[in-house]
Design a protein around this motif. Sequence first.
Motif, mmCIF file in Angstrom:
data_model
loop_
_atom_site.group_PDB
_atom_site.id
_atom_site.type_symbol
_atom_site.label_atom_id
_atom_site.label_comp_id
_atom_site.label_asym_id
_atom_site.label_seq_id
_atom_site.Cartn_x
_atom_site.Cartn_y
_atom_site.Cartn_z
ATOM 1 N N LYS A 1 0.667 -0.716 0.122
ATOM 2 C CA LYS A 1 0.274 0.028 0.239
ATOM 3 C C LYS A 1 1.142 1.327 -0.092
ATOM 4 O O LYS A 1 1.880 1.092 0.288
ATOM 5 C CB LYS A 1 -1.159 -0.346 0.752
ATOM 6 C CG LYS A 1 -1.583 -1.100 1.189
ATOM 7 C CD LYS A 1 -2.764 -0.960 2.636
ATOM 8 C CE LYS A 1 -3.991 -1.801 2.568
ATOM 9 N NZ LYS A 1 -4.941 -1.705 3.494
ATOM 10 N N SER B 1 -5.792 -8.870 -0.173
ATOM 11 C CA SER B 1 -6.519 -7.285 -0.110
ATOM 12 C C SER B 1 -7.595 -8.438 1.167
ATOM 13 O O SER B 1 -7.694 -7.477 1.963
ATOM 14 C CB SER B 1 -7.260 -7.139 -1.312
ATOM 15 O OG SER B 1 -7.656 -5.746 -0.108
ATOM 16 N N GLY C 1 -0.871 -3.755 -1.604
ATOM 17 C CA GLY C 1 -1.565 -3.023 -2.234
ATOM 18 C C GLY C 1 -0.772 -2.730 -3.202
ATOM 19 O O GLY C 1 0.514 -3.186 -3.843
ATOM 20 N N ASN C 2 -0.931 -1.482 -4.383
ATOM 21 C CA ASN C 2 0.033 -0.701 -5.441
ATOM 22 C C ASN C 2 -0.235 -2.236 -5.760
ATOM 23 O O ASN C 2 1.758 -2.642 -6.948
ATOM 24 C CB ASN C 2 0.988 -0.247 -4.964
ATOM 25 C CG ASN C 2 2.104 0.223 -6.224
ATOM 26 O OD1 ASN C 2 1.737 0.791 -6.362
ATOM 27 N ND2 ASN C 2 3.747 0.278 -5.735
ATOM 28 N N TYR D 1 -4.700 -9.870 -6.284
ATOM 29 C CA TYR D 1 -4.268 -8.352 -4.924
ATOM 30 C C TYR D 1 -6.150 -9.332 -4.936
ATOM 31 O O TYR D 1 -6.359 -9.173 -3.340
ATOM 32 C CB TYR D 1 -4.257 -7.692 -5.700
ATOM 33 C CG TYR D 1 -4.980 -6.437 -4.838
ATOM 34 C CD1 TYR D 1 -4.104 -6.180 -3.530
ATOM 35 C CD2 TYR D 1 -5.785 -5.802 -5.346
ATOM 36 C CE1 TYR D 1 -4.949 -4.907 -3.192
ATOM 37 C CE2 TYR D 1 -6.140 -4.827 -4.256
ATOM 38 C CZ TYR D 1 -5.239 -3.768 -3.594
ATOM 39 O OH TYR D 1 -5.875 -4.312 -2.595
#
Length: 278
Positions: free
Chosen positions: A112, A171, A156-157, A167
Amino acid sequence: MRPIPSEEIQPLLLGVLRAFARYCNAHGLRYFLDYGTLLGAVRHKGFIPWDDDVDVSMLRDDYKQLLALAHESPYLDTEKKYRILLPAELPNFYPFVKVVDESTLAYEKNIKREYALGIWLDVFCLVHCPDDAQASAQLFSQHHRYKKMNELVVCGNAVGSRQKILYPFASAAGAALRLVGRDSEHWAQRMIGLVEGAPSTGDAVGQLSWPDCFETDVFPSSWWDDVVELEFEGERFTVPRAYHEVLQKHYGDYMELPPEKDRVRHDFEAYYRGERTA
């Protein structure tokens, strides 16, 4: 913020390393170039061409003294450019010290963006391991589980097709963990507890801050008893006297260049926070 060209990353990293070495020398702290930085010193007399961070290790007594000094004042220099981030001191979600260049900001892939730090130097802690090899292996296995949980809650990212596919699942798992109080600080503190609970003496030491695996990160204690200096980018820094044995344990035939597909870099987005200064 202005992007940092890739060719300027290593000179910035050298600035962090130079400031850290000067600080350690001034306070009587012993440090060792380690991992890719040690390999670069031996094989390239400087950075591995594709490397984009700096790794050092410290024995636990020196590491604890570094923590105590950082609690008093976190900066290495009077200009307050280079800062010591304590373990689990957000945005440093890692369970080990990072020294950052606060004139920069780097967004790591798959993490993130709220956890962005300045371009960094990692400081790993070497601790004694249980004499029983099975007990040591279990300790490393436990650390690995905590490490994976920590990675889930900060993911994240997403970069790369595989990461983007995974993801949503990662997440969701991370969100569930945070919901029950298992956030990044929780998992970092668990890993810090493993370091703090390690034996005070023993015939073996291991890098238990953020290890790869038991087989490559545990060594005879005697390998870290003495230091020598090696050239790195035209300057000299301290390394373990047994650097050849350490590198063999880490990498095997370390003088052979790896295939291009294995030349790993962090590939972060890096920026100058404001106007660049000399």
